[in-house]
Design an enzyme around this catalytic site. Sequence first.
Site, PDB file in Angstrom:
ATOM      1  N   HIS A  67     -11.026  12.739   0.177  1.00 43.44           N
ATOM      2  CA  HIS A  67     -11.396  11.401   0.729  1.00 43.44           C
ATOM      3  C   HIS A  67     -11.245  11.540   2.100  1.00 43.44           C
ATOM      4  O   HIS A  67     -11.932  10.672   2.845  1.00 43.44           O
ATOM      5  CB  HIS A  67     -10.166  10.613   0.219  1.00 43.44           C
ATOM      6  CG  HIS A  67     -10.196   9.286   0.413  1.00 43.44           C
ATOM      7  ND1 HIS A  67     -11.419   8.456   0.476  1.00 43.44           N
ATOM      8  CD2 HIS A  67      -9.390   8.623   1.230  1.00 43.44           C
ATOM      9  CE1 HIS A  67     -11.417   7.259   0.713  1.00 43.44           C
ATOM     10  NE2 HIS A  67      -9.836   7.213   1.352  1.00 43.44           N
TER      11      HIS A  67
ATOM     12  N   ARG B 241      -2.298  11.444   5.742  1.00 41.46           N
ATOM     13  CA  ARG B 241      -2.645  10.156   6.301  1.00 41.46           C
ATOM     14  C   ARG B 241      -2.250   8.957   5.181  1.00 41.46           C
ATOM     15  O   ARG B 241      -2.249   9.270   4.000  1.00 41.46           O
ATOM     16  CB  ARG B 241      -4.028   9.877   6.595  1.00 41.46           C
ATOM     17  CG  ARG B 241      -4.390   8.321   7.005  1.00 41.46           C
ATOM     18  CD  ARG B 241      -5.687   8.143   7.453  1.00 41.46           C
ATOM     19  NE  ARG B 241      -6.726   8.419   6.192  1.00 41.46           N
ATOM     20  CZ  ARG B 241      -6.912   7.364   5.173  1.00 41.46           C
ATOM     21  NH1 ARG B 241      -6.302   6.122   5.471  1.00 41.46           N
ATOM     22  NH2 ARG B 241      -7.958   7.258   4.253  1.00 41.46           N
TER      23      ARG B 241
ATOM     24  N   LEU C  66     -14.332   6.162  -5.414  1.00 40.94           N
ATOM     25  CA  LEU C  66     -12.996   5.613  -5.165  1.00 40.94           C
ATOM     26  C   LEU C  66     -12.614   4.280  -5.750  1.00 40.94           C
ATOM     27  O   LEU C  66     -13.437   3.394  -5.596  1.00 40.94           O
ATOM     28  CB  LEU C  66     -12.804   5.436  -3.397  1.00 40.94           C
ATOM     29  CG  LEU C  66     -11.335   5.349  -3.160  1.00 40.94           C
ATOM     30  CD1 LEU C  66     -10.717   6.586  -3.361  1.00 40.94           C
ATOM     31  CD2 LEU C  66     -11.293   5.052  -1.555  1.00 40.94           C
TER      32      LEU C  66
ATOM     33  N   GLU D 129      -6.457   2.114  -3.599  1.00 36.92           N
ATOM     34  CA  GLU D 129      -4.946   2.473  -3.799  1.00 36.92           C
ATOM     35  C   GLU D 129      -4.634   0.757  -3.561  1.00 36.92           C
ATOM     36  O   GLU D 129      -3.324   0.622  -4.464  1.00 36.92           O
ATOM     37  CB  GLU D 129      -4.623   2.807  -2.322  1.00 36.92           C
ATOM     38  CG  GLU D 129      -2.937   3.289  -2.243  1.00 36.92           C
ATOM     39  CD  GLU D 129      -2.536   4.091  -1.118  1.00 36.92           C
ATOM     40  OE1 GLU D 129      -2.974   5.332  -1.363  1.00 36.92           O
ATOM     41  OE2 GLU D 129      -2.082   3.651  -0.224  1.00 36.92           O
TER      42      GLU D 129
ATOM     43  N   GLN E 253      -7.314  15.265   2.795  1.00 40.00           N
ATOM     44  CA  GLN E 253      -6.610  14.458   1.686  1.00 40.00           C
ATOM     45  C   GLN E 253      -7.460  14.284   0.384  1.00 40.00           C
ATOM     46  O   GLN E 253      -8.499  14.135   0.585  1.00 40.00           O
ATOM     47  CB  GLN E 253      -6.500  12.918   2.362  1.00 40.00           C
ATOM     48  CG  GLN E 253      -5.845  12.076   1.500  1.00 40.00           C
ATOM     49  CD  GLN E 253      -5.183  10.871   2.232  1.00 40.00           C
ATOM     50  OE1 GLN E 253      -6.079   9.925   2.627  1.00 40.00           O
ATOM     51  NE2 GLN E 253      -4.077  10.859   2.581  1.00 40.00           N
TER      52      GLN E 253
ATOM     53  N   HIS F 196      -7.363  11.718  -2.569  1.00 46.62           N
ATOM     54  CA  HIS F 196      -7.082  10.524  -3.048  1.00 46.62           C
ATOM     55  C   HIS F 196      -6.880  10.506  -4.571  1.00 46.62           C
ATOM     56  O   HIS F 196      -7.628  10.929  -5.203  1.00 46.62           O
ATOM     57  CB  HIS F 196      -8.235   9.583  -2.635  1.00 46.62           C
ATOM     58  CG  HIS F 196      -7.679   8.177  -2.911  1.00 46.62           C
ATOM     59  ND1 HIS F 196      -7.315   7.635  -3.854  1.00 46.62           N
ATOM     60  CD2 HIS F 196      -7.639   7.050  -1.777  1.00 46.62           C
ATOM     61  CE1 HIS F 196      -7.053   6.258  -3.811  1.00 46.62           C
ATOM     62  NE2 HIS F 196      -6.987   5.977  -2.527  1.00 46.62           N
TER      63      HIS F 196
ATOM     64  N   ARG G  98      -0.422   9.425  -0.853  1.00 49.51           N
ATOM     65  CA  ARG G  98      -1.621  10.102  -1.663  1.00 49.51           C
ATOM     66  C   ARG G  98      -1.319  11.558  -2.020  1.00 49.51           C
ATOM     67  O   ARG G  98      -1.607  12.070  -3.208  1.00 49.51           O
ATOM     68  CB  ARG G  98      -2.740   9.886  -0.917  1.00 49.51           C
ATOM     69  CG  ARG G  98      -3.291   8.554  -0.866  1.00 49.51           C
ATOM     70  CD  ARG G  98      -4.459   8.206  -0.049  1.00 49.51           C
ATOM     71  NE  ARG G  98      -4.671   6.882   0.011  1.00 49.51           N
ATOM     72  CZ  ARG G  98      -5.591   6.165   0.848  1.00 49.51           C
ATOM     73  NH1 ARG G  98      -6.295   6.945   1.796  1.00 49.51           N
ATOM     74  NH2 ARG G  98      -5.809   4.931   0.847  1.00 49.51           N
TER      75      ARG G  98
ATOM     76  N   PHE H 263       0.714  -1.187  -0.011  1.00 46.47           N
ATOM     77  CA  PHE H 263       0.043  -0.042   0.092  1.00 46.47           C
ATOM     78  C   PHE H 263       1.040   1.246  -0.012  1.00 46.47           C
ATOM     79  O   PHE H 263       1.921   1.131   0.470  1.00 46.47           O
ATOM     80  CB  PHE H 263      -0.652  -0.178   1.071  1.00 46.47           C
ATOM     81  CG  PHE H 263      -2.351  -0.157   1.025  1.00 46.47           C
ATOM     82  CD1 PHE H 263      -2.782  -0.900   0.402  1.00 46.47           C
ATOM     83  CD2 PHE H 263      -2.957   1.100   1.018  1.00 46.47           C
ATOM     84  CE1 PHE H 263      -4.395  -0.938   0.067  1.00 46.47           C
ATOM     85  CE2 PHE H 263      -4.512   1.202   0.699  1.00 46.47           C
ATOM     86  CZ  PHE H 263      -5.117   0.228   0.287  1.00 46.47           C
TER      87      PHE H 263
END
Lengths: 575, 236
Positions: A347, A389, A247, A250, A235, A237, A281, A115
């Site tokens: 996100h 994050r 979404l 990821e 954030q 994404h 991100r 990730f």
Amino acid sequence: MKHLYDVIIVGAGLAGLRAAVEIGKDAKVAVLTKVFATRSHSGAAQGGIGAALGNEEEDHCEWHMFDTVKGSDYLGDQDAIEILANDAPRAIYELENLGVPFNRTPEGKIAQRAFGGHTRKFGEAPVKRACYAATRTGRVILDTLWEQSLRRGIEFFDEFQMLSLIVEEGQCCGVVAYELSTGKLHVFQSKAVLMATGGAGKIYKTTSNAFASTGDGMAMAYRAGAPLEDMEFVQFHPTGIYKLGILISEAARGEGGILLNNEGERFMERYAPVIKDLAPRDMISRCMLEEMRAGRGIDGKDYFHLDLTHLGEEVIDKKLAEITSFARTYAGVDPIKEPIPVQPTCHYMMGGIATDADGRVIVDEKNTAYAGLYAAGECACVSVHGANRLGCNALLDTLVFGRRAGIAIKAFVPSAGRPKLPARPETKDADTIKALMNSSGKESSGPIRAELQESMMENVSVFRQKDSLNTALKKITQLKKRYQHLAIQDKGSCFNRDLLDAIELGHLLDLAEVITRSAINREESRGAHSREDFPQRDDQKFLVHTMARYDAVKGPQIFTKPVTITQFEPKERKY
Amino acid sequence: MQCHFTVYRFDPAADEKPHYQEYEIAAEPTDKILDCLNKIRWEQDPTLAFRSSCAHGICGSDALMINGRTELACQKLVRDFKSGNNFVIEPLPLFDVVKDLIVDLEPFFEKYRQVQPYLKPGKNTSGKEFIQEAENQEFIEPALRCILCASCTAGCPINRANPDYLGPAALLRAFRYIFDSRDSTTEHRLEKIDADDGVWGCKTMWWCTEVCPKEIPITKCLGQIKRAVMQKKKGG
């Protein structure tokens, strides 16, 4: 109607349910949620939950801690991040033992995958740290914790919209809530209240968030005097479906998917030579916008291709199941055969209600507790995510700190007093609703919300600068004035969405103001906050948390709080 | 393009009986039906009531009838229908209407709770995860896709005739725990479900499978339960 409990939990996503399961029968607890519990937005989390189990390859909690600190652009509090990383394996085994159906390795252990931003040996290469259940990780954990709550006989008040906190003698001791199906107001008296209300993505036009993600808990705690921390860090994404924002996890890149520009170039190789498409991100979203400005968006437009075609049908069907159906349904593309059009989508809120590492809401830079008030999950800021994050750390945050809040509340309840409530604590909320229902104003929620979302998207998203931020702030001020002239056309008391829209819009406006004010104040670029007029990180001046306190007359009052640094000194952030 | 919506309306506080209301809206072929309903609510009629949240088929809030078929309003686009841009929107059948497109799902969740929908594991002293074969996890995987939207139960003809029948959604949840190798109460679960209102209520009519928006082979899963019940009887 009046109800008496020890603990009220607002929100039935992972943080709220994890706390409820922790408290169980040790105190009289009720969970209030504005949507039915299993509709909570935690269920939309797809890709995984991070923990250094080392099931697939060597991994260590210290590496996880380092990655999270670096991912946060050194703004996360390192004592809290250490707790997060060290408690992660326990949290995962606990979930598994409760029944969460994780995917498995050939040896029958919990399977793990790569990730963004998660590496081995402090940045050498990507590491497989994300535990997952196909692309339904949030959903299966939500189901499991909800079912465990049923097993423990936790009481739920589904489809109750919280309106305000009750604070007496300096202690938060209950909430006023609105029952959607009847329009009645309910007073829930308690010794403690846990806010677990999730995010506020609906401030922005393009978002992966649910309609319910309107930051209610943040706004209500803020109005009740709890400061909001680091709200400028929002954030985006990188891989939302073009135009829709839905979404694409990821995990798609964790399994080997790559991003391509209009020249067919894997452009992330240029920006992050070591971990490429698995960069954090904030960085990928910025790179996409830079590529776009250089004319390298697909067809010269503002989107890119996420290419999974080389992964093969089996990997896509087994490990990325849900996103295949999203791409087919909404973008009309088959990811086995063609790339998915993607663009950054709002996100996650790194910021939130300021808390300590035990979920206690704090009121100042010295961590003084707000008696009786707790927060956990996305609505809280511990801070473990700092300025950005990492993927897989949000679910982990809800479970680790949801549980710790539960433990702290259990310890608080026996010794806590029950402040005497005024005869009718709901009077103020009743008056507000009455005024809205009887208003002869000419405004309605829809256009105000749309203009807010557009202005925030245009001026306060991935790239920011002084002028655009001031434009947004002016717009918010105007919209707040128009909000005063809002009228409700639905006069009924059963599922009156018109009224609920108005209440939620009030929250969005307050939070947009805090985000923008905090962003104006931070004259540097760090993590997800990228100021074109201040492109460098400035540790001298801004290695501090932004705190915003409510002031009904003057607007958000900004002060700062020091960042806790233990093991890792701030360094330049390269991938 | 112009779309014509005929929407079921019923407000128990004001109406004696339900009626249908007509709306004309401009929509794109790629708009979700949920977008259209929102457009009606935001631009024309704020009193229209329906549930929604995630808007991409994960939360399970917005199951309803579109042109006579059970669907998630957020998972169907205008272009998916060949009905000349005419849409008839109605609430899920089987359940009582609270208002307009919103139904009372409490009876649905009551059935769900009856199957004890939680893992009752044996002892695990490893301090780590239970070891579970990947094949076992994959076997129960279809059931993990369930989002509790209630489409299957609403669409099941047996449920309409027999209100005591557990129904496909609750049985699917039972399937998920019966076949989870970590559960220690399989025998007990099979005994409980071996009843006319339990798994034998299913007459293999496939309607649940037909309407499931997550494409779960529900009837097949229920068939696996039936087989396990029979094997247990033979064996014991």
